[in-house]
Design an enzyme around this catalytic site. Sequence first.
Site, mmCIF file in Angstrom:
data_model
loop_
_atom_site.group_PDB
_atom_site.id
_atom_site.type_symbol
_atom_site.label_atom_id
_atom_site.label_comp_id
_atom_site.label_asym_id
_atom_site.label_seq_id
_atom_site.Cartn_x
_atom_site.Cartn_y
_atom_site.Cartn_z
ATOM 1 N N SER A 563 0.849 -1.184 0.000
ATOM 2 C CA SER A 563 0.000 0.000 0.000
ATOM 3 C C SER A 563 0.895 1.248 0.000
ATOM 4 O O SER A 563 1.704 1.420 -0.894
ATOM 5 C CB SER A 563 -0.959 -0.027 1.186
ATOM 6 O OG SER A 563 -1.992 0.911 1.039
ATOM 7 N N ASP A 649 -9.724 -3.479 -5.701
ATOM 8 C CA ASP A 649 -9.155 -2.693 -4.602
ATOM 9 C C ASP A 649 -9.605 -1.234 -4.711
ATOM 10 O O ASP A 649 -9.279 -0.559 -5.691
ATOM 11 C CB ASP A 649 -7.633 -2.780 -4.669
ATOM 12 C CG ASP A 649 -6.930 -2.114 -3.497
ATOM 13 O OD1 ASP A 649 -7.588 -1.385 -2.735
ATOM 14 O OD2 ASP A 649 -5.716 -2.340 -3.346
ATOM 15 N N HIS A 684 -7.997 -4.904 -1.603
ATOM 16 C CA HIS A 684 -6.787 -4.405 -0.972
ATOM 17 C C HIS A 684 -6.137 -5.436 -0.046
ATOM 18 O O HIS A 684 -4.915 -5.474 0.083
ATOM 19 C CB HIS A 684 -7.120 -3.145 -0.171
ATOM 20 C CG HIS A 684 -5.932 -2.303 0.172
ATOM 21 N ND1 HIS A 684 -5.169 -1.672 -0.775
ATOM 22 C CD2 HIS A 684 -5.381 -1.979 1.372
ATOM 23 C CE1 HIS A 684 -4.194 -0.997 -0.188
ATOM 24 N NE2 HIS A 684 -4.300 -1.173 1.109
#
Length: 711
Positions: A563, A649, A684
């Site tokens: 991320s 995501d 995600h």
Amino acid sequence: MVTSSPILPPIAEKRPSKRVVHGIALQDDYAWLRADNWQDVLRDGSTLPADIKTHLEQENRYADAQLAEGEHLRAVLFEELKGRIKADDSSVPSPDGPFDYYSRFRQGGQHRLFCRRPRGGGEETLLLDGDALAKGKSFFAFGGFAPSPDHRLIAWSCDENGSEFHTIRLLDTSKGVMLTDNVPDTEGEAVWLADGSGFYYVRLDENHRASSVWLHLLATPAGTDRLIYEEADAGMFVGLSQTQSRRLAVIDIHDHETSEVRVIRLEDGDSRVHLIAARQEGVQYEIEHRPLPDGKDQLLILTNFDDAEDFRIMTAPLATPVQASSAQASSIQASWSDLIPHKPGRYILDIVLLADWLVRLEREDGLPRIVIRSLSSGEEHAIDFAEEAYSLALDGGMEFATDRIRFVYSSMTTPAETYDYDMRSRERVLRKRQEVPSGHDPALYVTRRVFAPTADGESVPISLLYRKETALDGSAPLLLYGYGAYGLSMPAQFSTNALSLVDRGFVYAIAHIRGGTEKGWRWYREGKLAKKPNTFQDFIAAGSYLAERGFTARKRIVAHGGSAGGMLMGAVANLAPDLFGAIVAEVPFVDVLTTMLDDSLPLTPPEWPEWGNPIEDEAAFRTILSYSPVDNVAARPYPPILALAGLTDPRVTYWEPAKWVARLREKNPQGNPVIFKVNMDSGHGGASGRFERLKEVALVQAFALQRMGAA
């Protein structure tokens, strides 16, 4: 030894897109990889345009071919990782009124089972069977779980495609059936009215923004739900919770540096929303509620108000606040008074307020501690721990009138231990010790905390784990993990997954770089906005220090982040490619400039306080342009790179790593392999199901082991 795949890497078609921002020409040859219908793709991956789908499928075929040689190793690692997980693991029951609530797994099950039993013992009732609910679905993840005040109903939610659009459903516990109430497109949590006639929730808009709070009344269509609060500023997130006393619903409006709180009395039939203090830029606060013996109400406020950078705890009366304007905010805060004053360097992370106790989790000198305060006497005491580096998690439980709290302790060598702590007797009772079925002897491992100096005079804490017999002569490979954003700290906690690398001779390291709060709020402030490059230089300094001190050597380091930590991977790949032997970037936020220039994306306006607003601020534009990984790819000898993404995501969209990989291959057509694998059924957090996720862990570890010749 790693050999080349006979399948050539996909070469993305160039479709130039040009624009000028602040007088600088920007060209994006791969902008077409972003689907015009991206909102539809979040909800249903099958709506992905054919040309983009074809390209991503080609990437997956190339990735599978490149990783094929490690298939046996992945299988071995998967069984090893799986063997460290207790097959029928369960949580410690949490008492709530007449019941103890807990979750568990069935032998070999992928998903949690939510259960309860009469308090103190009795027959179990299986409330929600995650394995049954997930059957036939490519993705399934639980969201919120909230019993009604009378415990007759359970409001629970799930995400069925990885996009984090949760549907709230209702379970009738007396009949064991689902009611017809289905509330879609929510953030996932429900806060019940005191009489159990309905609940509040946060709705996500079509751009996945959590921007409004609604009231759903039982047995009514979701389309008739009543709007309670709507946030007009697209740069603010809206969250919803309830106080530990269960008297107030709390609407938390915030970005990364400013907050505003509004409350609703849960027994209030007309759902009036009361403002606590109007937002002021840079002022953060959160509240808890304490009913006083005289029938009045008090707020406890955790805040950085009045330059309390590492936060203070204040008190204020809770009357019926008026809808204050910003000009009135300071007069409201004039009624706030210190309970725990600000102390620079002592960062207060969290508070739990119970009927007779205030519990705070704080960090000083890089280590957390729990401090207990008697509300009647003001006496305080701390819970002590002995190890050099460790992790603490605080859980106030589900009840308000109690003398017990729960906390979880672990270190990089010590499996997680869950304790109930009696604040009156100061007795701690071990309720659960994490089991490692395949075995774990802490005495075989070493955990250390070292500090890497930086060029600007700072020192970066690094947590280390390795086996005692590992030679620290530069020969050991090392996995260096980093994040460094949003003020999130990376705990030095036990990880069964890390043992697979460490047992094969790796040193496992976590670099606590600027952008987190390991050394207080200043540590975060020094790693954001114009000072964001400090985050990257800290990570490079950590890797260089570990090589210089013999924990590893240059080119023996596998860098790993996800991320915002994946953005870190892209940045350090550009800045110091010769330091690393390989890089793993999971759901990497690498197209920073383009994303921050697009205010239609769900997270862009709320992210400007973290990265800067390059639309309006030329200095912010130039800073982001200087480090944005996609924009700084060049013809240089990059190490082998593995990038992972999820199609649905909503946080880091799939096209960011797709564009990054295309640029890397374009600039270095004969370079080391750049492997890009897209999970077409997840978002995600990767694959759903505890074992499916371990397959992704095994893939990353096999890549690291093979690239370092340690397989």
